[in-house]
Motif scaffolding. Structure first.
Motif, PDB file in Angstrom:
ATOM      1  N   LEU A  27       0.852  -1.186   0.000  1.00 15.91           N
ATOM      2  CA  LEU A  27       0.000   0.000   0.000  1.00 15.91           C
ATOM      3  C   LEU A  27       0.885   1.233   0.000  1.00 15.91           C
ATOM      4  CD1 LEU A  27      -2.695  -0.639   2.745  1.00 15.91           C
ATOM      5  CD2 LEU A  27      -3.042  -0.493   0.290  1.00 15.91           C
TER       6      LEU A  27
ATOM      7  N   ASP B 212      -1.348  -6.113  12.352  1.00 15.12           N
ATOM      8  CA  ASP B 212      -1.658  -6.363  10.943  1.00 15.12           C
ATOM      9  C   ASP B 212      -1.263  -7.809  10.644  1.00 15.12           C
ATOM     10  OD1 ASP B 212      -1.858  -6.614   8.235  1.00 15.12           O
ATOM     11  OD2 ASP B 212      -0.707  -4.831   7.717  1.00 15.12           O
ATOM     12  N   PRO B 213      -2.253  -8.709  10.557  1.00 16.25           N
ATOM     13  CA  PRO B 213      -1.922 -10.132  10.368  1.00 16.25           C
ATOM     14  C   PRO B 213      -1.695 -10.524   8.907  1.00 16.25           C
ATOM     15  CG  PRO B 213      -4.273  -9.875  10.658  1.00 16.25           C
ATOM     16  CD  PRO B 213      -3.691  -8.487  10.667  1.00 16.25           C
TER      17      PRO B 213
ATOM     18  N   CYS C 118       0.630  -8.529   6.872  1.00 12.15           N
ATOM     19  CA  CYS C 118       1.358  -7.254   6.863  1.00 12.15           C
ATOM     20  C   CYS C 118       2.169  -6.998   5.611  1.00 12.15           C
ATOM     21  CB  CYS C 118       2.225  -7.132   8.108  1.00 12.15           C
ATOM     22  SG  CYS C 118       3.664  -8.220   8.085  1.00 12.15           S
ATOM     23  N   GLY C 119       2.392  -8.016   4.763  1.00 15.97           N
ATOM     24  CA  GLY C 119       3.171  -7.781   3.543  1.00 15.97           C
ATOM     25  C   GLY C 119       4.466  -7.075   3.879  1.00 15.97           C
TER      26      GLY C 119
ATOM     27  N   GLY D  88       4.846  -4.383   5.365  1.00 13.44           N
ATOM     28  CA  GLY D  88       4.817  -3.733   6.680  1.00 13.44           C
ATOM     29  C   GLY D  88       4.414  -2.264   6.686  1.00 13.44           C
ATOM     30  N   THR D  89       3.811  -1.790   5.591  1.00 13.30           N
ATOM     31  CA  THR D  89       3.565  -0.349   5.486  1.00 13.30           C
ATOM     32  C   THR D  89       2.662   0.193   6.596  1.00 13.30           C
ATOM     33  OG1 THR D  89       3.559  -0.840   3.127  1.00 13.30           O
ATOM     34  CG2 THR D  89       3.137   1.423   3.745  1.00 13.30           C
TER      35      THR D  89
ATOM     36  N   ASP E 145       2.558 -12.506   8.566  1.00 17.17           N
ATOM     37  CA  ASP E 145       2.217 -12.811   7.173  1.00 17.17           C
ATOM     38  C   ASP E 145       2.598 -14.276   6.990  1.00 17.17           C
ATOM     39  OD1 ASP E 145       1.915 -10.755   4.474  1.00 17.17           O
ATOM     40  OD2 ASP E 145       2.496 -12.835   4.075  1.00 17.17           O
TER      41      ASP E 145
ATOM     42  N   ASP F 165       3.854 -15.467   4.277  1.00 17.58           N
ATOM     43  CA  ASP F 165       4.859 -15.568   3.223  1.00 17.58           C
ATOM     44  C   ASP F 165       6.207 -15.062   3.758  1.00 17.58           C
ATOM     45  OD1 ASP F 165       6.434 -15.339   1.016  1.00 17.58           O
ATOM     46  OD2 ASP F 165       5.145 -13.929  -0.061  1.00 17.58           O
TER      47      ASP F 165
ATOM     48  N   VAL G 161      -3.078 -16.008   9.010  1.00 11.28           N
ATOM     49  CA  VAL G 161      -4.112 -15.228   9.721  1.00 11.28           C
ATOM     50  C   VAL G 161      -5.252 -16.135  10.206  1.00 11.28           C
ATOM     51  CG1 VAL G 161      -5.318 -14.594   7.585  1.00 11.28           C
ATOM     52  CG2 VAL G 161      -5.599 -13.168   9.604  1.00 11.28           C
TER      53      VAL G 161
HETATM   54  C1  LIG Z   1      -2.045  -6.923  -0.361  1.00  9.45           C
HETATM   55  S1  LIG Z   1      -0.779  -7.659   0.539  1.00  9.45           S
HETATM   56  C2  LIG Z   1      -0.593  -6.620   1.952  1.00  9.45           C
HETATM   57  C3  LIG Z   1       0.256  -5.419   1.643  1.00  9.45           C
HETATM   58  C4  LIG Z   1       0.608  -4.622   2.866  1.00  9.45           C
HETATM   59  N1  LIG Z   1      -0.544  -3.943   3.423  1.00  9.45           N
HETATM   60  C5  LIG Z   1       1.722  -3.651   2.497  1.00  9.45           C
HETATM   61  O1  LIG Z   1       1.468  -2.461   2.465  1.00  9.45           O
HETATM   62  O2  LIG Z   1       2.815  -4.099   2.180  1.00  9.45           O
HETATM   63  C6  LIG Z   1      -1.530  -9.059   1.218  1.00  9.45           C
HETATM   64  C7  LIG Z   1      -0.613  -9.933   2.049  1.00  9.45           C
HETATM   65  O3  LIG Z   1      -1.386 -10.985   2.635  1.00  9.45           O
HETATM   66  C8  LIG Z   1      -0.541 -12.111   2.763  1.00  9.45           C
HETATM   67  N2  LIG Z   1      -1.391 -13.297   2.952  1.00  9.45           N
HETATM   68  C9  LIG Z   1      -2.158 -13.942   2.039  1.00  9.45           C
HETATM   69  N3  LIG Z   1      -2.817 -14.970   2.628  1.00  9.45           N
HETATM   70  C10 LIG Z   1      -2.458 -14.976   3.923  1.00  9.45           C
HETATM   71  C11 LIG Z   1      -2.799 -15.779   5.056  1.00  9.45           C
HETATM   72  N4  LIG Z   1      -3.656 -16.798   4.937  1.00  9.45           N
HETATM   73  N5  LIG Z   1      -2.232 -15.486   6.253  1.00  9.45           N
HETATM   74  C12 LIG Z   1      -1.373 -14.452   6.375  1.00  9.45           C
HETATM   75  N6  LIG Z   1      -1.005 -13.659   5.348  1.00  9.45           N
HETATM   76  C13 LIG Z   1      -1.534 -13.904   4.141  1.00  9.45           C
HETATM   77  C14 LIG Z   1       0.261 -12.114   1.488  1.00  9.45           C
HETATM   78  O4  LIG Z   1       1.459 -12.855   1.670  1.00  9.45           O
HETATM   79  C15 LIG Z   1       0.510 -10.598   1.268  1.00  9.45           C
HETATM   80  O5  LIG Z   1       1.754 -10.224   1.798  1.00  9.45           O
END
Ligand SMILES: C[S@@+](CC[C@H](N)C(=O)[O-])C[C@H]1O[C@@H](n2cnc3c(N)ncnc32)[C@H](O)[C@@H]1O
Length: 359
Positions: free
Chosen positions: A156, A178-179, A181-182, A184-185, A238, A240, A267
């Motif tokens: 984001l 933030d569960p 968090c990607g 981390g933004t 996260d 990943d 999550v």
């Molecule tokens: C749209 S991104 C989030 C971006 C974040 N807000 C940022 O600004 O960087 C969605 C994230 O959800 C994670 N994700 C997908 N399925 C998940 C799960 N079941 N449990 C935890 N994380 C998950 C993905 O790895 C990805 O990093």
């Protein structure tokens, strides 16, 4: 507007943003401290126009060498709403020619044009009969804070993240998590807010390359005492490992890693780190991040996980997927429309109370 009010700048809402008047001190502070704005533009002039000739004449009449030195590189951006002009590209060219011709007339030379990384940006906003000209005091957009190194999928923007944290009503006394968090933004923006870190501390600004730049004033503003430094409880996870590595790098680069606990977890399985708190998240969206069918299977399970393990939490889910409230089977207590670039999104608020709000 609330952000500017905290800087003792009184602003009013205008279409697409807020407007204020003030001295350079207000401009420097707004650039350094705004977590939510994209740019701070200095309105130079406004005039009526009907065609490209009118644009050229009005822009050429401006004393450009008063605003920046001829050695600076230049870029002109034009945006329009109901403009009668056929080609915005041609309008951009005429405005750029007018600025350059004015320089040539006065100094015998003209600034060069630079698209990617210009020193000076002129913005023209064209309406049906009026044109407004601005000089960009920010330069690179303000969401570029200068700490992002770790690339992850679909991060984001920083100012949108700061806006989501603000809309959640989170205060640094509450745990925030933030569960998904990607990179981390959201966590970085929350940490910077809690620690009263100026979002612009690690970058330069357009105003430093304009002729009226007051170095002494800028140095003084940068040294002004920061606000209160609170100790936040921030949690990120996260599933990943690569996203988490990016989050760790970004947290370190932003200098807030000691305030944020990150771990690899799904999550759907992880527990709550406290009895109550604020959860913010931005689940994957779009083909690149998971098919609509996969997401349709994921949301009900997310709803169940929240209900089972996060009773007492206020959850804020930011998404462009308008099916979410129906599929998650929880009743949102608030829906705030927001734009992510050109994509219409919602920030859904769910107050998780065990056994209630079930559709
Ligand atoms: C749209 S991104 C989030 C971006 C974040 N807000 C940022 O600004 O960087 C969605 C994230 O959800 C994670 N994700 C997908 N399925 C998940 C799960 N079941 N449990 C935890 N994380 C998950 C993905 O790895 C990805 O990093």
């Amino acid at each position: 507007m609330r952000e500017l009010a905290e800087l003792q700048i009184s602003a009013s809402a205008v279409p697409g943003g807020v407007a204020f008047s003030g001295g350079w001190d207000a401009c420097y502070r707004a650039n350094l401290w705004s977590r939510i704005a994209s740019r701070v533009l200095w309105r130079i002039t406004e005039f009526g126009y009907r065609n490209e000739h009118d644009l050229y004449a009005a822009v050429r009449a401006i004393d450009w060498p008063r605003y920046f030195r001829v050695e600076r590189t230049l870029r002109v951006n034009v945006t329009a709403q109901r403009s009668p002009l056929k080609s915005l590209e041609f309008a951009t060219l005429r405005i750029k020619d007018a600025v350059c011709d004015r320089f040539r007339e006065v100094l015998g030379k003209r600034p060069s044009v630079e698209r990617a990384n210009p020193d000076v940006r002129v913005h023209a906003f064209l309406e049906a009969e009026r044109a407004t000209l601005y000089l960009d005091t920010s330069g690179e957009p303000l969401f570029k804070r200068g700490w992002r190194t770790g690339a992850a999928e679909a991060p984001l923007r920083e100012n949108l993240s700061a806006g989501i944290v603000a809309l959640s009503g989170w205060t640094p006394e509450e745990p925030l998590m933030d569960p998904m968090c990607g990179a981390g933004t959201l966590l970085i923006e929350a940490a910077a807010l809690a620690r009263s870190r100026p979002p612009g501390a690690k970058r330069s600004f357009g105003f430093e390359r304009l002729a009226p730049f007051d170095t002494a004033l800028w140095e003084r503003i940068k040294r002004e005492p920061l606000g209160e430094e609170r100790v936040p409880q921030l949690y990120g996870s996260d599933n990943d490992a690569r996203a988490l590595a990016a989050a760790r790098r970004n947290l370190a680069e932003a200098g807030v890693e000691r305030w944020v606990k990150v771990e690899q977890a799904d999550v759907l399985e992880r527990g709550a780190p406290a009895a109550a708190g604020v959860m913010v998240m931005n689940p994957p969206y779009g083909e690149r991040m998971g098919s609509p069918e996969e997401l349709a299977r994921f949301y009900p399970r997310l709803g169940d996980a929240l209900k089972q393990r996060f009773a007492g939490w206020r959850c804020y889910i930011f998404t462009a997927d308008l099916r979410l409230p129906k599929l998650i089977r929880l009743e949102p207590s608030r829906r705030t429309p927001l734009w992510n670039g050109a994509l219409e999104c919602r920030l859904y608020e769910f107050n998780i109370v065990s056994g209630s709000h079930r559709r």
